[in-house]
Design a protein around this motif. Structure first.
Motif, mmCIF file in Angstrom:
data_model
loop_
_atom_site.group_PDB
_atom_site.id
_atom_site.type_symbol
_atom_site.label_atom_id
_atom_site.label_comp_id
_atom_site.label_asym_id
_atom_site.label_seq_id
_atom_site.Cartn_x
_atom_site.Cartn_y
_atom_site.Cartn_z
ATOM 1 N N MET A 1 27.277 42.288 24.521
ATOM 2 C CA MET A 1 27.207 41.470 25.734
ATOM 3 C C MET A 1 27.224 42.403 26.937
ATOM 4 N N CYS A 2 26.470 42.030 27.921
ATOM 5 C CA CYS A 2 26.443 42.783 29.164
ATOM 6 C C CYS A 2 27.353 42.044 30.153
ATOM 7 N N LEU A 3 28.422 42.684 30.549
ATOM 8 C CA LEU A 3 29.411 42.060 31.425
ATOM 9 C C LEU A 3 29.200 42.582 32.841
ATOM 10 N N CYS A 4 28.877 41.699 33.764
ATOM 11 C CA CYS A 4 28.469 42.149 35.092
ATOM 12 C C CYS A 4 29.426 41.667 36.160
ATOM 13 N N LEU A 5 29.638 42.525 37.155
ATOM 14 C CA LEU A 5 30.683 42.277 38.138
ATOM 15 C C LEU A 5 30.126 41.681 39.431
ATOM 16 N N VAL B 1 27.357 38.075 30.746
ATOM 17 C CA VAL B 1 28.577 37.367 31.143
ATOM 18 C C VAL B 1 28.942 37.771 32.565
ATOM 19 N N MET B 2 29.336 36.782 33.354
ATOM 20 C CA MET B 2 29.731 37.083 34.734
ATOM 21 C C MET B 2 31.243 37.250 34.845
ATOM 22 N N VAL B 3 31.655 38.346 35.492
ATOM 23 C CA VAL B 3 33.038 38.462 35.958
ATOM 24 C C VAL B 3 32.975 38.084 37.431
ATOM 25 N N ARG B 4 33.713 37.036 37.817
ATOM 26 C CA ARG B 4 33.616 36.569 39.189
ATOM 27 C C ARG B 4 34.917 36.793 39.954
ATOM 28 N N LYS B 5 34.814 36.791 41.240
ATOM 29 C CA LYS B 5 36.027 36.826 42.053
ATOM 30 C C LYS B 5 36.746 35.491 41.845
ATOM 31 N N LYS B 6 38.056 35.501 41.964
ATOM 32 C CA LYS B 6 38.880 34.344 41.601
ATOM 33 C C LYS B 6 38.440 33.059 42.316
ATOM 34 N N GLY B 7 38.491 31.958 41.546
ATOM 35 C CA GLY B 7 38.248 30.645 42.128
ATOM 36 C C GLY B 7 36.807 30.182 42.079
ATOM 37 N N LYS B 8 35.939 30.930 41.445
ATOM 38 C CA LYS B 8 34.516 30.570 41.428
ATOM 39 C C LYS B 8 34.074 29.915 40.127
ATOM 40 N N LEU B 9 34.848 30.128 39.057
ATOM 41 C CA LEU B 9 34.385 29.665 37.743
ATOM 42 C C LEU B 9 35.063 28.358 37.338
ATOM 43 N N PRO B 10 34.323 27.431 36.728
ATOM 44 C CA PRO B 10 34.930 26.190 36.258
ATOM 45 C C PRO B 10 35.643 26.378 34.909
ATOM 46 N N GLY B 11 36.506 25.410 34.592
ATOM 47 C CA GLY B 11 37.163 25.403 33.284
ATOM 48 C C GLY B 11 38.292 26.414 33.202
ATOM 49 N N ALA B 12 38.729 26.643 31.954
ATOM 50 C CA ALA B 12 39.853 27.564 31.733
ATOM 51 C C ALA B 12 39.394 29.004 31.957
ATOM 52 N N THR B 13 40.205 29.728 32.687
ATOM 53 C CA THR B 13 39.839 31.117 33.007
ATOM 54 C C THR B 13 41.023 32.050 32.756
ATOM 55 N N VAL B 14 40.699 33.340 32.725
ATOM 56 C CA VAL B 14 41.735 34.370 32.654
ATOM 57 C C VAL B 14 41.420 35.361 33.776
ATOM 58 N N SER B 15 42.475 35.828 34.456
ATOM 59 C CA SER B 15 42.212 36.678 35.618
ATOM 60 C C SER B 15 43.126 37.902 35.653
ATOM 61 N N VAL B 16 42.686 38.894 36.427
ATOM 62 C CA VAL B 16 43.452 40.133 36.615
ATOM 63 C C VAL B 16 43.349 40.519 38.088
ATOM 64 N N ALA B 17 44.487 40.828 38.706
ATOM 65 C CA ALA B 17 44.486 41.263 40.109
ATOM 66 C C ALA B 17 44.229 42.766 40.170
ATOM 67 N N TYR B 18 43.578 43.223 41.232
ATOM 68 C CA TYR B 18 43.298 44.652 41.372
ATOM 69 C C TYR B 18 43.186 45.049 42.840
ATOM 70 N N ASN B 19 43.239 46.365 43.072
ATOM 71 C CA ASN B 19 43.107 46.909 44.430
ATOM 72 C C ASN B 19 41.738 47.528 44.611
ATOM 73 N N LEU B 20 41.180 47.317 45.799
ATOM 74 C CA LEU B 20 39.946 47.986 46.195
ATOM 75 C C LEU B 20 40.311 49.062 47.203
ATOM 76 N N GLU B 21 39.316 49.859 47.611
ATOM 77 C CA GLU B 21 39.552 50.856 48.655
ATOM 78 C C GLU B 21 40.120 50.189 49.895
ATOM 79 N N TYR B 22 39.672 48.971 50.161
ATOM 80 C CA TYR B 22 39.982 48.323 51.440
ATOM 81 C C TYR B 22 40.663 46.961 51.281
ATOM 82 N N GLY B 23 41.389 46.749 50.187
ATOM 83 C CA GLY B 23 42.080 45.478 50.049
ATOM 84 C C GLY B 23 42.393 45.125 48.618
#
Ligand SMILES: O=P(O)(O)OC[C@H]1O[C@H](OP(=O)(O)OP(=O)(O)O)[C@H](O)[C@@H]1O
Ligand SMILES: Nc1ncnc2[nH]cnc12
Length: 151
Positions: free
Chosen positions: A32-36, A56-78
Protein backbone atom coordinates in the motif's frame (compact mmCIF):
# COMPACT_ATOMS: atom_id res chain seq x y z
CA UNK A 1 11.74 22.23 -11.97
CA UNK A 2 7.94 22.26 -12.01
CA UNK A 3 5.70 19.99 -9.94
CA UNK A 4 4.61 18.23 -13.13
CA UNK A 5 8.23 17.50 -14.03
CA UNK A 6 8.83 16.20 -10.51
CA UNK A 7 5.80 13.94 -10.79
CA UNK A 8 7.15 12.61 -14.08
CA UNK A 9 10.49 12.00 -12.41
CA UNK A 10 9.00 10.13 -9.48
CA UNK A 11 6.73 7.87 -11.52
CA UNK A 12 8.83 7.26 -14.63
CA UNK A 13 12.16 5.71 -13.69
CA UNK A 14 11.56 4.15 -10.30
CA UNK A 15 9.27 1.16 -10.80
CA UNK A 16 12.15 -0.55 -12.62
CA UNK A 17 14.96 0.85 -10.51
CA UNK A 18 17.09 -1.06 -8.06
CA UNK A 19 16.35 1.56 -5.42
CA UNK A 20 12.62 1.06 -5.58
CA UNK A 21 12.93 -2.70 -5.64
CA UNK A 22 15.27 -2.67 -2.65
CA UNK A 23 13.23 -0.22 -0.65
CA UNK A 24 9.65 -1.01 -1.36
CA UNK A 25 8.68 -3.17 -4.29
CA UNK A 26 7.70 -6.68 -3.28
CA UNK A 27 5.68 -8.19 -6.12
CA UNK A 28 4.92 -11.34 -4.19
CA UNK A 29 2.96 -9.47 -1.54
CA UNK A 30 0.51 -6.58 -1.78
CA UNK A 31 1.84 -3.18 -0.98
CA UNK A 32 0.00 0.00 0.00
CA UNK A 33 1.16 3.49 -0.74
CA UNK A 34 0.51 5.66 2.31
CA UNK A 35 0.44 9.34 1.45
CA UNK A 36 0.58 12.34 3.73
CA UNK A 37 -1.84 15.28 3.79
CA UNK A 38 -1.65 17.44 1.85
CA UNK A 39 1.26 17.72 -0.56
CA UNK A 40 1.96 13.99 -0.47
CA UNK A 41 -1.35 13.63 -2.32
CA UNK A 42 0.29 15.24 -5.37
CA UNK A 43 2.61 12.27 -5.79
CA UNK A 44 1.17 9.27 -3.96
CA UNK A 45 -1.78 8.35 -6.18
CA UNK A 46 0.42 8.56 -9.28
CA UNK A 47 3.05 6.27 -7.82
CA UNK A 48 0.39 3.87 -6.49
CA UNK A 49 -1.26 3.69 -9.89
CA UNK A 50 2.07 3.15 -11.59
CA UNK A 51 2.92 0.32 -9.19
CA UNK A 52 -0.60 -1.10 -9.38
CA UNK A 53 -1.04 -0.93 -5.61
CA UNK A 54 -3.53 0.64 -3.22
CA UNK A 55 -3.46 4.15 -1.88
CA UNK A 56 -4.20 5.24 1.70
CA UNK A 57 -4.54 8.79 2.95
CA UNK A 58 -3.04 9.98 6.22
CA UNK A 59 -5.01 13.14 6.96
CA UNK A 60 -4.72 15.95 9.43
CA UNK A 61 -7.04 15.35 12.39
CA UNK A 62 -10.79 15.77 11.95
CA UNK A 63 -11.02 15.15 8.21
CA UNK A 64 -11.82 11.44 8.04
CA UNK A 65 -15.21 9.83 8.71
CA UNK A 66 -15.79 6.78 10.91
CA UNK A 67 -13.45 5.24 13.45
CA UNK A 68 -9.94 6.64 13.30
CA UNK A 69 -6.59 6.35 15.02
CA UNK A 70 -4.36 9.38 15.46
CA UNK A 71 -0.88 10.46 16.55
CA UNK A 72 0.19 13.97 17.61
CA UNK A 73 3.47 15.37 16.29
CA UNK A 74 5.62 18.50 16.06
CA UNK A 75 6.48 20.37 12.89
CA UNK A 76 9.24 22.94 12.42
CA UNK A 77 6.65 25.63 13.04
CA UNK A 78 3.96 24.09 15.24
CA UNK A 79 1.97 21.04 16.19
CA UNK A 80 -0.41 18.79 14.28
CA UNK A 81 -2.15 15.44 14.52
CA UNK A 82 -2.10 12.75 11.82
CA UNK A 83 -5.02 10.37 11.42
CA UNK A 84 -6.06 7.29 9.44
CA UNK A 85 -9.23 5.23 9.38
CA UNK A 86 -8.83 2.19 11.63
CA UNK A 87 -9.44 -0.22 8.77
CA UNK A 88 -7.18 1.61 6.28
CA UNK A 89 -4.49 -1.04 6.65
CA UNK A 90 -4.62 -4.57 8.01
CA UNK A 91 -2.04 -6.12 10.38
CA UNK A 92 0.96 -7.33 8.38
CA UNK A 93 0.14 -5.01 5.47
CA UNK A 94 3.29 -3.84 3.67
CA UNK A 95 3.34 -0.07 3.30
CA UNK A 96 5.56 2.55 1.76
CA UNK A 97 5.17 6.09 3.07
CA UNK A 98 5.28 8.93 0.61
CA UNK A 99 5.46 12.70 1.05
CA UNK A 100 6.69 15.71 -0.85
CA UNK A 101 9.26 16.88 1.69
CA UNK A 102 11.35 15.60 4.56
CA UNK A 103 12.32 18.39 6.97
CA UNK A 104 12.61 17.42 10.66
CA UNK A 105 10.96 14.07 9.99
CA UNK A 106 8.17 14.74 12.50
CA UNK A 107 5.39 14.14 10.00
CA UNK A 108 6.74 10.90 8.57
CA UNK A 109 7.68 9.75 12.07
CA UNK A 110 4.04 10.23 13.13
CA UNK A 111 2.86 8.29 10.08
CA UNK A 112 5.27 5.48 11.00
CA UNK A 113 3.83 5.50 14.53
CA UNK A 114 0.33 5.15 13.05
CA UNK A 115 1.49 2.20 10.98
CA UNK A 116 3.12 0.60 14.02
CA UNK A 117 -0.14 1.02 15.97
CA UNK A 118 -1.92 -0.83 13.16
CA UNK A 119 0.84 -3.49 12.98
CA UNK A 120 1.63 -2.70 9.37
CA UNK A 121 5.02 -3.63 7.94
CA UNK A 122 6.88 -0.46 6.95
CA UNK A 123 8.98 -0.97 3.81
CA UNK A 124 10.46 2.52 3.81
CA UNK A 125 9.77 6.17 3.12
CA UNK A 126 10.01 8.13 -0.12
CA UNK A 127 10.11 11.90 -0.52
CA UNK A 128 10.73 14.22 -3.40
CA UNK A 129 12.84 16.68 -1.40
CA UNK A 130 15.02 16.03 1.65
CA UNK A 131 16.35 19.00 3.64
CA UNK A 132 19.48 17.20 4.83
CA UNK A 133 20.50 19.84 7.38
CA UNK A 134 17.43 19.00 9.48
CA UNK A 135 18.48 15.34 9.76
CA UNK A 136 14.97 13.96 9.27
CA UNK A 137 16.32 10.65 8.01
CA UNK A 138 18.05 10.10 11.38
CA UNK A 139 14.70 10.63 13.10
CA UNK A 140 13.15 7.93 10.93
CA UNK A 141 15.72 5.23 11.61
CA UNK A 142 15.60 2.26 11.31
CA UNK A 143 13.38 2.93 8.31
CA UNK A 144 15.03 3.87 5.06
CA UNK A 145 14.34 7.15 3.29
CA UNK A 146 14.65 7.46 -0.45
CA UNK A 147 14.76 11.05 -1.71
CA UNK A 148 14.94 12.34 -5.27
CA UNK A 149 16.52 15.69 -4.42
CA UNK A 150 18.62 16.64 -1.40
CA UNK A 151 19.70 20.11 -0.36
O1 LIG B 1 9.60 16.66 8.18
P1 LIG B 1 8.66 17.64 8.82
O2 LIG B 1 9.38 18.64 9.71
O3 LIG B 1 7.54 16.98 9.55
O4 LIG B 1 8.05 18.55 7.67
C1 LIG B 1 7.61 18.04 6.46
C2 LIG B 1 6.13 18.17 6.30
O5 LIG B 1 5.79 19.57 6.31
C3 LIG B 1 4.98 19.85 5.18
O6 LIG B 1 3.65 19.62 5.43
P2 LIG B 1 2.71 20.63 6.20
O7 LIG B 1 2.40 20.08 7.57
O8 LIG B 1 3.27 22.00 6.13
O9 LIG B 1 1.34 20.49 5.46
P3 LIG B 1 0.81 20.59 3.95
O10 LIG B 1 1.36 19.41 3.19
O11 LIG B 1 -0.64 20.50 4.19
O12 LIG B 1 1.25 21.91 3.37
C4 LIG B 1 5.45 18.85 4.14
O13 LIG B 1 4.47 18.65 3.13
C5 LIG B 1 5.69 17.61 4.96
O14 LIG B 1 4.51 16.83 5.15
N1 LIG C 1 11.56 23.96 5.67
C1 LIG C 1 10.41 23.76 5.00
N2 LIG C 1 10.25 24.22 3.76
C2 LIG C 1 9.10 24.00 3.10
N3 LIG C 1 8.06 23.34 3.58
C3 LIG C 1 8.18 22.87 4.82
N4 LIG C 1 7.36 22.16 5.59
C4 LIG C 1 7.96 21.92 6.75
N5 LIG C 1 9.19 22.43 6.79
C5 LIG C 1 9.36 23.04 5.59
Amino acid sequence: MTVVQLVQKIIEPYPESAALKTHIYAPESPLMCLCLDARGFLFGPLLAQRLGVGFVMVRKKGKLPGATVSVAYNLEYGKAEAEIQVDAVTPGQKVVLLDDLLATGGTLFAACELMKKQHAEIQGCMVVIELTELKGSDRLKPYSVFSLVQY
